[in-house]
Scaffold this active site. Structure first.
Site, short mmCIF file in Angstrom:
data_model
loop_
_atom_site.label_atom_id
_atom_site.label_comp_id
_atom_site.label_asym_id
_atom_site.label_seq_id
_atom_site.Cartn_x
_atom_site.Cartn_y
_atom_site.Cartn_z
N GLY A 44 23.12 83.05 18.60
CA GLY A 44 23.16 81.62 18.91
C GLY A 44 24.57 81.08 18.77
O GLY A 44 25.55 81.81 18.92
N SER A 45 24.65 79.80 18.43
CA SER A 45 25.96 79.13 18.42
C SER A 45 26.78 79.54 17.19
O SER A 45 26.24 79.99 16.18
CB SER A 45 25.76 77.62 18.42
OG SER A 45 25.04 77.25 17.26
N VAL A 65 25.87 77.45 13.88
CA VAL A 65 24.67 77.89 13.15
C VAL A 65 24.89 79.29 12.59
O VAL A 65 24.52 79.58 11.45
CB VAL A 65 23.41 77.82 14.05
CG1 VAL A 65 22.19 78.33 13.29
CG2 VAL A 65 23.16 76.39 14.53
N GLY A 66 25.53 80.16 13.37
CA GLY A 66 25.78 81.53 12.92
C GLY A 66 26.60 81.55 11.63
O GLY A 66 26.31 82.31 10.70
N GLU A 93 25.53 87.12 16.37
CA GLU A 93 26.14 87.15 17.70
C GLU A 93 26.29 85.72 18.14
O GLU A 93 25.30 84.99 18.28
CB GLU A 93 25.23 87.92 18.67
CG GLU A 93 25.16 89.39 18.41
CD GLU A 93 26.53 90.04 18.42
OE1 GLU A 93 27.44 89.55 19.11
OE2 GLU A 93 26.70 91.03 17.70
N CYS A 148 26.68 83.32 26.90
CA CYS A 148 27.72 83.49 25.88
C CYS A 148 28.95 84.15 26.47
O CYS A 148 30.06 84.00 25.98
CB CYS A 148 27.18 84.31 24.73
SG CYS A 148 26.49 85.88 25.26
P1 NAD Z 1 21.63 77.57 18.53
O1 NAD Z 1 22.59 78.10 17.54
O2 NAD Z 1 21.46 76.11 18.61
O3 NAD Z 1 20.16 78.17 18.26
C1 NAD Z 1 19.93 79.55 18.17
C2 NAD Z 1 18.70 79.80 17.30
O4 NAD Z 1 19.02 79.41 15.96
C3 NAD Z 1 17.48 78.97 17.71
O5 NAD Z 1 16.32 79.74 17.56
C4 NAD Z 1 17.49 77.84 16.69
O6 NAD Z 1 16.24 77.25 16.46
C5 NAD Z 1 18.01 78.55 15.47
N1 NAD Z 1 18.59 77.67 14.44
C6 NAD Z 1 19.22 76.48 14.61
N2 NAD Z 1 19.56 75.96 13.41
C7 NAD Z 1 19.17 76.85 12.46
C8 NAD Z 1 19.25 76.89 11.04
N3 NAD Z 1 19.81 75.89 10.34
N4 NAD Z 1 18.76 77.96 10.39
C9 NAD Z 1 18.20 78.98 11.09
N5 NAD Z 1 18.07 78.99 12.43
C10 NAD Z 1 18.55 77.94 13.12
O7 NAD Z 1 22.03 78.20 19.95
P2 NAD Z 1 21.41 77.93 21.40
O8 NAD Z 1 21.79 76.56 21.85
O9 NAD Z 1 19.97 78.30 21.43
O10 NAD Z 1 22.20 79.02 22.25
C11 NAD Z 1 23.47 78.81 22.76
C12 NAD Z 1 24.55 79.48 21.94
O11 NAD Z 1 24.20 80.85 21.74
C13 NAD Z 1 25.88 79.51 22.66
O12 NAD Z 1 26.93 79.25 21.75
C14 NAD Z 1 25.98 80.93 23.20
O13 NAD Z 1 27.30 81.38 23.44
C15 NAD Z 1 25.30 81.69 22.09
N6 NAD Z 1 24.78 82.99 22.54
C16 NAD Z 1 25.38 84.12 22.05
C17 NAD Z 1 24.95 85.38 22.49
C18 NAD Z 1 25.62 86.64 22.00
O14 NAD Z 1 25.00 87.71 22.10
N7 NAD Z 1 26.83 86.59 21.48
C19 NAD Z 1 23.91 85.46 23.43
C20 NAD Z 1 23.34 84.28 23.89
C21 NAD Z 1 23.77 83.05 23.43
#
Ligand code: NAD
Length: 497
Positions: free
Chosen positions: A227-228, A231-232, A250, A284
């Site tokens: 994810g983002s 959050v990561g 990731e 991403c």
């Molecule tokens: P996001 O970080 O908002 O959410 C990702 C996941 O994390 C969701 O399931 C969300 O509910 C969960 N989450 C959010 N807050 C949390 C918390 N406090 N604790 C635990 N879990 C939580 O990301 P998004 O908007 O769904 O996706 C877009 C982002 O993901 C972009 O930055 C994109 O570049 C990245 N991404 C990376 C990859 C990779 O492999 N590097 C692949 C796809 C997307």
């Protein structure tokens, strides 16, 4: 289509809830794709307890037996690819050819893991003492939390769930709240494949209410997060509080296609159109910077803009649509912010993307591509931060070395493509740019499941997904056996007293 009522799946049972949220079609907000439970600490506790119990017997099976369950699942997935592809497009908005690609990539991961069950999962290695045999083996770690984003709602969950269970771990899966129904569909297939109770559990909900307690749970051995960056980074910090907890993150990217002076411009234009605008720039690995040698900039720009102008934006269920909507209103706001920042920072606008309105556009977050030219300056927001939308900068440079210097000037390091006919140049770029995924004469997008998928710097913490995850979800243990009647130690230790 009738809305689908998703449920949590815990200990082999479907569990409904009184409190549910709606998942809407981002291309047509009049269509409810389905509803899913709003889960929190209580449901997370139940799911982790089920996974912990399921682990006791699942880990006892052979790798081959576990792979056979995955093989059954793969066959069911293959049967359902057309339905899954359509559901992906309707729930996350990407055009149907991309919905299909997502489902096919998920299938490939299942086929790959089913096969991996039959290859060695450890090896014998010589000891310093002839009478001893030493082994290096992989052992599972326990309960793994799989937290995934919306933009690859079937491929990314399977990249992380399947290697985890193949190795003998059990899983609690929390899909993105934007795409719960695709998560539900995957769970239905796992259920049909007959996995024992507790091996894969699913809880729906938001990141704050459901993801957060999952990450913090004491019985979760590890977290596979995609994810983002924000959050990561938070998830990494939470995991650091428990010394035993491992985490693979990731995250985002500020990826680029580098076009050198000898580039084939047909390849360059097509690579940049695919990299910049597939999934409406919401990958991403999307190309949001085109770093180009000044000598070929004018010709490339003219051809690129001409092609980008032909991109059709609309509902992805139409086969001729190239770009669907942005996933939600916050994505639209992000696109607007990055566009405004680029203009404020001196962008020369080449294609002034606009918010599309009227007719069907009124029911989704549709925008057209925003493309601009900007001389490189360090510390610009627009050239360094992830836009995650159709937002592409053309940055002229003088030669290969400056191209790589500009490329490296962001905190991210996910995907890089270089367009050149010169093998010496791509080799130099390969060795001096910071990325986890590199391409030559290709776009910056294009994952294949048998390759590691991940980034460096702020894009990842060195535990790539897909092929790479088996490393992360297993302990590599050393095991030594003595076949002699006496103990003979390495390094000359004796039993003399
Ligand atoms: P996001 O970080 O908002 O959410 C990702 C996941 O994390 C969701 O399931 C969300 O509910 C969960 N989450 C959010 N807050 C949390 C918390 N406090 N604790 C635990 N879990 C939580 O990301 P998004 O908007 O769904 O996706 C877009 C982002 O993901 C972009 O930055 C994109 O570049 C990245 N991404 C990376 C990859 C990779 O492999 N590097 C692949 C796809 C997307």
């Amino acid at each position: 289509m009738t809305p689908i009522k998703a449920r949590n799946y815990i200990n082999g049972e479907w569990i409904s809830s009184e409190n549910n949220f709606e998942s809407l079609n981002p291309a047509d907000s009049r269509e409810i794709i389905g509803t899913a439970p709003i889960s929190g600490l209580a449901e997370v506790n139940q799911a982790v307890a089920a996974a912990k119990k399921g682990y006791e017997s699942w880990r006892e099976l052979s790798w081959i037996k576990r792979a056979e369950y995955i093989d059954t699942f793969a066959q069911l997935m293959k049967r359902d690819i057309p339905d899954l592809a359509e559901l992906i497009t309707r729930e996350c908005g990407k055009p149907i050819n991309e919905g299909r690609a997502d489902a096919v990539e998920a299938l490939h991961m299942a086929q790959y893991m089913a096969g991996i069950g039959r290859i060695p999962n450890g090896y014998t290695i010589s000891s310093e003492i002839a009478a001893k045999d030493a082994f290096i083996l992989r052992k599972p770690k326990g309960v793994i939390a799989c937290i995934t984003p919306w933009n690859f709602p079937s491929a990314i969950p399977l990249w992380v769930i399947l290697p985890s269970i193949l190795a003998g771990n059990t899983v609690v899966f929390k899909p993105a709240e934007q795409t719960p129904i695709v998560g539900h569909k995957l769970m239905e297939l796992f259920h049909e494949a007959g996995f024992p109770a507790g091996v894969i559990n699913l809880v729906h909900g938001t990141g704050e209410e459901c993801g957060d307690p999952l990450v913090k749970h004491k019985d979760v051995a590890g977290i596979l997060f995609t994810g983002s960056r924000a959050v990561g980074k938070y998830v990494q910090q939470v995991a650091a509080g428990d010394a035993y907890k491992f985490v693979a993150t990731e995250m985002g990217g500020k990826n680029a296609t580098i076009i050198l002076e000898d580039a084939d411009l047909d390849i360059a234009v097509n690579a940049c159109v695919l990299g910049g605008f597939k999934t409406s720039g919401q990958r991403c690995v999307s190309t949001s910077r085109i770093i180009i040698d000044r000598k070929v900039e004018a010709e490339f720009t003219q051809r690129f803009i001409e092609k980008v102008k032909r991109i059709k934006v609309g509902n992805g269920m139409n086969e001729d649509v190239f770009m669907g909507p942005l996933i939600e209103a916050s994505g639209l706001e992000k696109w607007k912010l990055h566009r405004a920042k680029a203009i404020e920072e001196g962008a020369e606008v080449l294609l002034d993307g606009e918010v599309l309105t009227g007719g069907d556009y009124d029911y989704g977050n549709f925008v057209s591509p925003f493309v601009y030219r900007m001389e490189y300056r360090p510390d610009t927001f627009c050239l360094r931060e992830e836009a995650f939308s159709p937002h592409v900068a053309i940055i002229p440079v003088d030669g290969m070395e400056q191209a790589v210097e500009v490329y490296n000037d962001t905190d991210y390091g996910l995907s890089m493509a270089v367009i050149t006919e010169d093998y010496r140049k791509w080799r130099w770029v390969r060795d001096h740019a910071d990325y986890g995924l590199g391409y030559v004469n290709l776009p910056s997008i294009g994952a294949e499941v048998h390759l590691p998928f991940g980034g460096v710097k702020a894009s990842g913490n060195g535990h790539p997904g897909a092929e790479g995850i088996l490393e992360t979800v297993t302990h590599r243990i050393a095991f030594t056996v003595n076949h002699a009647k006496e103990i003979v130690m390495a390094q000359g230790l004796t039993t003399n007293v």
